[in-house]
Design a protein around this motif. Structure first.
Motif, mmCIF file in Angstrom:
data_model
loop_
_atom_site.group_PDB
_atom_site.id
_atom_site.type_symbol
_atom_site.label_atom_id
_atom_site.label_comp_id
_atom_site.label_asym_id
_atom_site.label_seq_id
_atom_site.Cartn_x
_atom_site.Cartn_y
_atom_site.Cartn_z
ATOM 1 N N ALA A 166 37.625 -1.510 19.870
ATOM 2 C CA ALA A 166 38.577 -1.547 19.388
ATOM 3 C C ALA A 166 39.202 -1.853 18.284
ATOM 4 C CB ALA A 166 39.409 -3.606 20.074
ATOM 5 N N LEU A 167 37.946 -2.134 17.544
ATOM 6 C CA LEU A 167 38.437 -2.035 15.674
ATOM 7 C C LEU A 167 37.863 -0.724 14.771
ATOM 8 C CD1 LEU A 167 35.516 -4.742 14.844
ATOM 9 C CD2 LEU A 167 37.509 -5.151 14.774
ATOM 10 N N ALA A 168 37.600 -0.157 15.422
ATOM 11 C CA ALA A 168 38.294 1.266 15.589
ATOM 12 C C ALA A 168 39.243 2.131 15.042
ATOM 13 C CB ALA A 168 37.249 2.480 15.637
ATOM 14 N N LEU A 169 39.727 1.627 16.874
ATOM 15 C CA LEU A 169 41.331 2.077 17.148
ATOM 16 C C LEU A 169 42.078 1.117 15.514
ATOM 17 C CD1 LEU A 169 43.345 3.005 18.649
ATOM 18 C CD2 LEU A 169 42.882 1.141 20.300
ATOM 19 N N ALA A 170 41.676 0.245 15.694
ATOM 20 C CA ALA A 170 43.047 -0.799 15.021
ATOM 21 C C ALA A 170 43.034 -0.820 13.569
ATOM 22 C CB ALA A 170 42.980 -2.213 15.083
ATOM 23 N N LEU A 171 41.570 0.003 12.871
ATOM 24 C CA LEU A 171 42.115 -0.328 11.357
ATOM 25 C C LEU A 171 42.761 0.896 11.406
ATOM 26 C CD1 LEU A 171 37.999 -0.700 11.061
ATOM 27 C CD2 LEU A 171 40.633 -2.317 10.146
ATOM 28 N N GLY A 172 43.214 1.795 12.348
ATOM 29 C CA GLY A 172 43.584 3.064 12.370
ATOM 30 C C GLY A 172 43.155 4.606 12.327
#
Length: 356
Positions: A166-172
């Motif tokens: 989820a963090l990878a996705l939201a960081l772009g």
């Protein structure tokens, strides 16, 4: 996303098998909390309440053992590179300070240790770790403990993998690169920690004559914390240095916080926030507080990159106006030298890298 005592709450329930829109929404909520506060409650995370109850029951059984039994799996002496096994009250002193070699610094270190941390812990890692071999109680002292905690360790990593995605996705990094962080995290360098804070005199704790766990940040990638219902965890307000807010227990939820390495990856866009364990809220009123605090149990799970993983600023987190703030560093190098420069991080005087 809702908010409870200044710390956001994110529901992960729609993440597994959810639509692309669901996953982007949840990832955005999680990362927004990490940007604003550095801490977030995560509910419907995938660890069943019954399993958490069992984990806390094992922790209580462990710490109820006589000291001589627990000392059959002792944490190595201070200064050891191995951080496993049982740490007895007084062994560990959490500090956010790095000490040099001068007499003045040694005197400050002695003064800081004058206030002891009243807690005991047991640290467990992957059975596959060569650098951090586990230290187990002898067979027969607590039958079933090793088997349960080993399985629980990997169950926690299952949850951590989804948080990293989820963090990878939201960081772009995009839907096609959700596994970016997983390429650095095999799970073998994580740490499961069982913590027990025995009852302590309210007056001594309030007067700083003793401590539970002073303010610190974690220098892992992220930390997942399960806590009992007694409270005492506090998080620093990112907008007001020195002001701490209560991270009140929430049944079944985990408390996730950003570690220093994730802060480096994100070029400070995600916050590694100071936190501490002190008086539980109901014990702060001197007129009504009992003389002794209730015992507190917590179970932090520290998610760290593999030792040789190189942590460098993500390209999506830097540009000409916001260049990379930290040079690349491997996890083992960062752990060995301790936090320094503008990289704020926790240090234990027994040279551990994480508390909880």
């Amino acid at each position: 996303m809702t908010t409870s005592p200044s710390i956001p709450v994110v529901d992960l329930g729609s993440w597994p098998g959810g639509s692309a829109a669901d996953r982007k929404r949840i990832a955005s909520e999680l990362t927004d909390a990490c940007r604003r506060v550095g801490f977030v409650y995560v509910v419907n995370h995938g660890v069943p309440p019954a399993l958490l109850d069992e984990a806390f029951a094992w922790s209580r059984r462990l710490f109820d053992l006589p000291l001589e039994k627990k000392m059959l799996a002792p944490h190595p002496p201070a200064g050891s590179a191995v951080h496993r096994g049982y740490s007895w009250p007084g062994l560990e002193k959490v500090s956010q300070t790095l000490y040099a070699d001068g007499e003045e610094d040694r005197a400050k270190q002695v003064e800081d240790r004058r206030v002891s941390d009243v807690k005991e812990s047991y640290e467990i890692g992957s059975e596959d770790s060569i650098q951090q071999p586990n230290i187990w109680l002898p067979a027969g002292v607590l039958p079933g403990f090793r088997e349960f905690t080993t399985a629980f360790y990997w169950r926690c990593f299952d949850v951590a993998k989804e948080l990293l995605r989820a963090l990878a996705l939201a960081l772009g990094l995009g839907l096609d690169d959700e596994d970016f962080f997983l390429s650095f995290h095999s799970g073998a360098n994580n740490q499961l920690r069982l913590l027990h804070y025995p009852p302590v005199e309210v007056e001594k704790l309030a007067r700083d004559e003793v401590a539970r766990m002073p303010a610190h940040s974690d220098w892992s990638t992220l930390t997942m914390l399960f806590q009992d219902g007694n409270g005492g965890l506090q998080v620093e307000d990112p907008k007001q240095e020195g002001r701490f807010v209560d991270a009140m227990p929430m049944r079944g939820a985990l408390v996730m916080n950003v570690g220093d390495l994730l802060m480096r990856w994100s070029n400070d866009s995600l916050k590694s926030t100071l936190h501490r364990v002190t008086l539980p809220p109901l014990a702060r009123d001197a007129a009504t507080a009992p003389r002794m605090t209730p015992a507190r149990y917590s179970i932090p799970y520290f998610v760290s990159p593999d030792p040789t993983a190189v942590v460098r600023c993500l390209a999506v987190c830097a540009d000409a106006r916001n260049p990379p703030r930290y040079p690349p560093v491997t996890q083992e190098e960062y752990a060995r030298r301790g936090p320094g420069g503008t990289a704020r991080g926790e240090r234990l005087e027994r040279t551990d890298g994480m508390a909880g």
